[in-house]
Motif scaffolding. Sequence first.
Motif, PDB file in Angstrom:
ATOM      1  N   VAL A  29      -5.147   6.513  -2.957  1.00  0.00           N
ATOM      2  CA  VAL A  29      -3.981   6.504  -2.063  1.00  0.00           C
ATOM      3  C   VAL A  29      -2.920   7.393  -2.710  1.00  0.00           C
ATOM      4  CG1 VAL A  29      -2.215   5.097  -0.936  1.00  0.00           C
ATOM      5  CG2 VAL A  29      -4.506   4.137  -1.320  1.00  0.00           C
ATOM      6  N   PRO A  30      -2.804   8.654  -2.272  1.00  0.00           N
ATOM      7  CA  PRO A  30      -1.783   9.535  -2.855  1.00  0.00           C
ATOM      8  C   PRO A  30      -0.391   9.210  -2.305  1.00  0.00           C
ATOM      9  CG  PRO A  30      -3.614  10.795  -1.867  1.00  0.00           C
ATOM     10  CD  PRO A  30      -3.689   9.391  -1.355  1.00  0.00           C
ATOM     11  N   THR A  31       0.585   9.079  -3.199  1.00  0.00           N
ATOM     12  CA  THR A  31       1.968   8.813  -2.769  1.00  0.00           C
ATOM     13  C   THR A  31       2.950   9.573  -3.672  1.00  0.00           C
ATOM     14  OG1 THR A  31       2.738   7.010  -4.215  1.00  0.00           O
ATOM     15  CG2 THR A  31       1.245   6.396  -2.425  1.00  0.00           C
ATOM     16  N   MET A  32       4.207   9.594  -3.211  1.00  0.00           N
ATOM     17  CA  MET A  32       5.285  10.111  -4.060  1.00  0.00           C
ATOM     18  C   MET A  32       6.167   8.955  -4.529  1.00  0.00           C
ATOM     19  SD  MET A  32       6.234  13.879  -2.732  1.00  0.00           S
ATOM     20  CE  MET A  32       7.269  13.420  -1.384  1.00  0.00           C
ATOM     21  N   GLY A  33       5.653   7.732  -4.459  1.00  0.00           N
ATOM     22  CA  GLY A  33       6.408   6.585  -4.955  1.00  0.00           C
ATOM     23  C   GLY A  33       7.470   6.117  -3.982  1.00  0.00           C
ATOM     24  N   ALA A  34       8.446   5.341  -4.495  1.00  0.00           N
ATOM     25  CA  ALA A  34       9.423   4.641  -3.644  1.00  0.00           C
ATOM     26  C   ALA A  34       8.649   3.880  -2.571  1.00  0.00           C
ATOM     27  CB  ALA A  34      10.452   5.606  -3.046  1.00  0.00           C
ATOM     28  N   LEU A  35       7.726   3.062  -3.044  1.00  0.00           N
ATOM     29  CA  LEU A  35       6.732   2.440  -2.166  1.00  0.00           C
ATOM     30  C   LEU A  35       7.356   1.442  -1.199  1.00  0.00           C
ATOM     31  CD1 LEU A  35       3.831   1.829  -4.739  1.00  0.00           C
ATOM     32  CD2 LEU A  35       4.256   3.825  -3.284  1.00  0.00           C
ATOM     33  N   HIS A  36       6.809   1.446   0.027  1.00  0.00           N
ATOM     34  CA  HIS A  36       7.228   0.494   1.056  1.00  0.00           C
ATOM     35  C   HIS A  36       5.975  -0.030   1.746  1.00  0.00           C
ATOM     36  CE1 HIS A  36       6.407   3.828   3.722  1.00  0.00           C
ATOM     37  NE2 HIS A  36       7.329   4.567   3.121  1.00  0.00           N
ATOM     38  N   ILE A  57       1.074   8.305  -8.002  1.00  0.00           N
ATOM     39  CA  ILE A  57       2.515   8.468  -7.777  1.00  0.00           C
ATOM     40  C   ILE A  57       2.943   9.761  -8.460  1.00  0.00           C
ATOM     41  CG2 ILE A  57       4.826   7.523  -8.176  1.00  0.00           C
ATOM     42  CD1 ILE A  57       3.623   4.727  -8.216  1.00  0.00           C
ATOM     43  N   PHE A  58       3.315  10.738  -7.658  1.00  0.00           N
ATOM     44  CA  PHE A  58       3.763  12.019  -8.217  1.00  0.00           C
ATOM     45  C   PHE A  58       4.705  12.668  -7.216  1.00  0.00           C
ATOM     46  CE2 PHE A  58       2.976  16.692  -8.885  1.00  0.00           C
ATOM     47  CZ  PHE A  58       3.630  16.777 -10.107  1.00  0.00           C
ATOM     48  N   VAL A  59       5.952  12.840  -7.608  1.00  0.00           N
ATOM     49  CA  VAL A  59       6.908  13.544  -6.745  1.00  0.00           C
ATOM     50  C   VAL A  59       6.646  15.033  -6.973  1.00  0.00           C
ATOM     51  CG1 VAL A  59       9.328  13.883  -6.137  1.00  0.00           C
ATOM     52  CG2 VAL A  59       8.549  11.640  -6.925  1.00  0.00           C
ATOM     53  N   ASN A  72      17.262  14.565  -4.987  1.00  0.00           N
ATOM     54  CA  ASN A  72      17.694  13.320  -4.348  1.00  0.00           C
ATOM     55  C   ASN A  72      16.549  12.372  -4.016  1.00  0.00           C
ATOM     56  OD1 ASN A  72      20.295  14.178  -4.394  1.00  0.00           O
ATOM     57  ND2 ASN A  72      20.314  14.926  -2.275  1.00  0.00           N
ATOM     58  N   TYR A  73      15.307  12.866  -4.114  1.00  0.00           N
ATOM     59  CA  TYR A  73      14.182  12.025  -3.675  1.00  0.00           C
ATOM     60  C   TYR A  73      14.144  10.749  -4.529  1.00  0.00           C
ATOM     61  CZ  TYR A  73       9.905  10.904  -1.337  1.00  0.00           C
ATOM     62  OH  TYR A  73       8.972  10.277  -0.545  1.00  0.00           O
ATOM     63  N   PRO A  74      14.022   9.564  -3.879  1.00  0.00           N
ATOM     64  CA  PRO A  74      14.090   8.325  -4.667  1.00  0.00           C
ATOM     65  C   PRO A  74      12.932   8.188  -5.659  1.00  0.00           C
ATOM     66  CG  PRO A  74      13.604   7.857  -2.338  1.00  0.00           C
ATOM     67  CD  PRO A  74      13.897   9.314  -2.434  1.00  0.00           C
ATOM     68  N   ARG A  75      13.240   7.736  -6.866  1.00  0.00           N
ATOM     69  CA  ARG A  75      12.215   7.495  -7.884  1.00  0.00           C
ATOM     70  C   ARG A  75      12.391   6.074  -8.410  1.00  0.00           C
ATOM     71  NH1 ARG A  75      13.642  12.769  -7.761  1.00  0.00           N
ATOM     72  NH2 ARG A  75      12.140  14.372  -8.342  1.00  0.00           N
ATOM     73  N   THR A  76      11.393   5.235  -8.196  1.00  0.00           N
ATOM     74  CA  THR A  76      11.537   3.800  -8.475  1.00  0.00           C
ATOM     75  C   THR A  76      10.257   3.257  -9.127  1.00  0.00           C
ATOM     76  OG1 THR A  76      10.718   3.282  -6.245  1.00  0.00           O
ATOM     77  CG2 THR A  76      13.082   3.487  -6.462  1.00  0.00           C
ATOM     78  N   GLU A  77       9.884   3.877 -10.261  1.00  0.00           N
ATOM     79  CA  GLU A  77       8.557   3.560 -10.836  1.00  0.00           C
ATOM     80  C   GLU A  77       8.357   2.079 -11.168  1.00  0.00           C
ATOM     81  OE1 GLU A  77       6.950   6.283 -13.860  1.00  0.00           O
ATOM     82  OE2 GLU A  77       5.890   4.568 -14.716  1.00  0.00           O
ATOM     83  N   GLU A  78       9.367   1.455 -11.790  1.00  0.00           N
ATOM     84  CA  GLU A  78       9.191   0.043 -12.182  1.00  0.00           C
ATOM     85  C   GLU A  78       9.018  -0.859 -10.973  1.00  0.00           C
ATOM     86  OE1 GLU A  78      12.129  -1.485 -14.900  1.00  0.00           O
ATOM     87  OE2 GLU A  78      11.703   0.171 -16.278  1.00  0.00           O
ATOM     88  N   GLU A  79       9.859  -0.598  -9.991  1.00  0.00           N
ATOM     89  CA  GLU A  79       9.796  -1.359  -8.734  1.00  0.00           C
ATOM     90  C   GLU A  79       8.439  -1.128  -8.045  1.00  0.00           C
ATOM     91  OE1 GLU A  79      12.494  -3.004  -7.513  1.00  0.00           O
ATOM     92  OE2 GLU A  79      12.114  -3.187  -5.349  1.00  0.00           O
ATOM     93  N   ASP A  80       7.965   0.113  -8.090  1.00  0.00           N
ATOM     94  CA  ASP A  80       6.667   0.443  -7.484  1.00  0.00           C
ATOM     95  C   ASP A  80       5.558  -0.356  -8.166  1.00  0.00           C
ATOM     96  OD1 ASP A  80       7.960   2.221  -5.845  1.00  0.00           O
ATOM     97  OD2 ASP A  80       7.325   4.019  -6.931  1.00  0.00           O
TER      98      ASP A  80
END
Length: 281
Positions: A29-36, A57-59, A72-80
């Motif tokens: 599952v490729p994502t840029m993080g800030a998972l929802h 997870i890679f921006v 500005n792109y959100p980066r929230t690794e711990e939360e992810d």
Amino acid sequence: MSVPIIRTVAALREDVAAWHKAGEVVGVVPTMGALHQGHLSLVRAAKAECDRVIVTIFVNPKQFNSAEDLENYPRTEEEDARKLAPFEVDAVYVPDGAQMYPEGFATTVSVAGLTDVLCGAVRPGHFDGVSTVVTKLFTQTQADRAYFGEKDYQQVQVVTRLARDLDLPITIVPCPTIREEDGLAMSSRNLLLSDRARVWAPELHRAMEEMAAGLLAGGDIAELRAAAIARLERAGFTKVEYLDLRACDDLRLLEKPDVPARLLAAAWLAGVRLIDNIAVG
Ligand code: AMP
């Protein structure tokens, strides 16, 4: 629950080799993080169909066409990591820029045609960036199946085409768009909306639903489009980049939904670019 974070391609390959040796099916599952919940629906689909699941997870700097947007792109690794924990995925691959694009990196993957329109027309280089990183993620993870959201409809088409054209041994699995209760398509960029803009953001989906209903009732596309744009402007949208009816198979422009069709839009609200698409009929 701890999440198995892997940062190098060498470590990832070691795990994947063992899984494949055991005859297991690997999903990515490729994502840029800030998972929802949209991302998590892809993880759920992958878990249901694969023996092993890798979330990446890679921006990706190459798919941003503005330095400010990348910044500005959100980066929230711990939360992810916290959000992924209950899914018990087998690896969360979080490469850094040097891992993905080492010194001297010189290759671009580019899909012609499909990328000339919609987001490709307004974001030059965007799909080359997507195609290049996705090809790398496929070869790095060596996954058998890859899960993508229809939220980014053109992206799914581009990725499907590149996998086919390059004979990549991977199956692309499109998954439906997950929405907030008020219809707004979930997106990491929604985090950038002010409280006020968040109230008006669902108008994009509502205007599209109204336009789709009008098209199905045989309405004139130019009139319906003008009405939708007026509705968006009343809601505070400043620019509608596109609001197109297109064929599902090759994204050609349509006047009527007389073949399987999709309505696709991109519009700016309070400095945030929102995209959405819905099936028509
Ligand atoms: P992103 O992190 O925005 O690059 O998205 C990673 C993956 O999640 C892509 O395949 C997106 O299409 C997918 N995705 C993003 N938002 C949604 C959503 N609301 N519903 C379903 N999939 C989504």
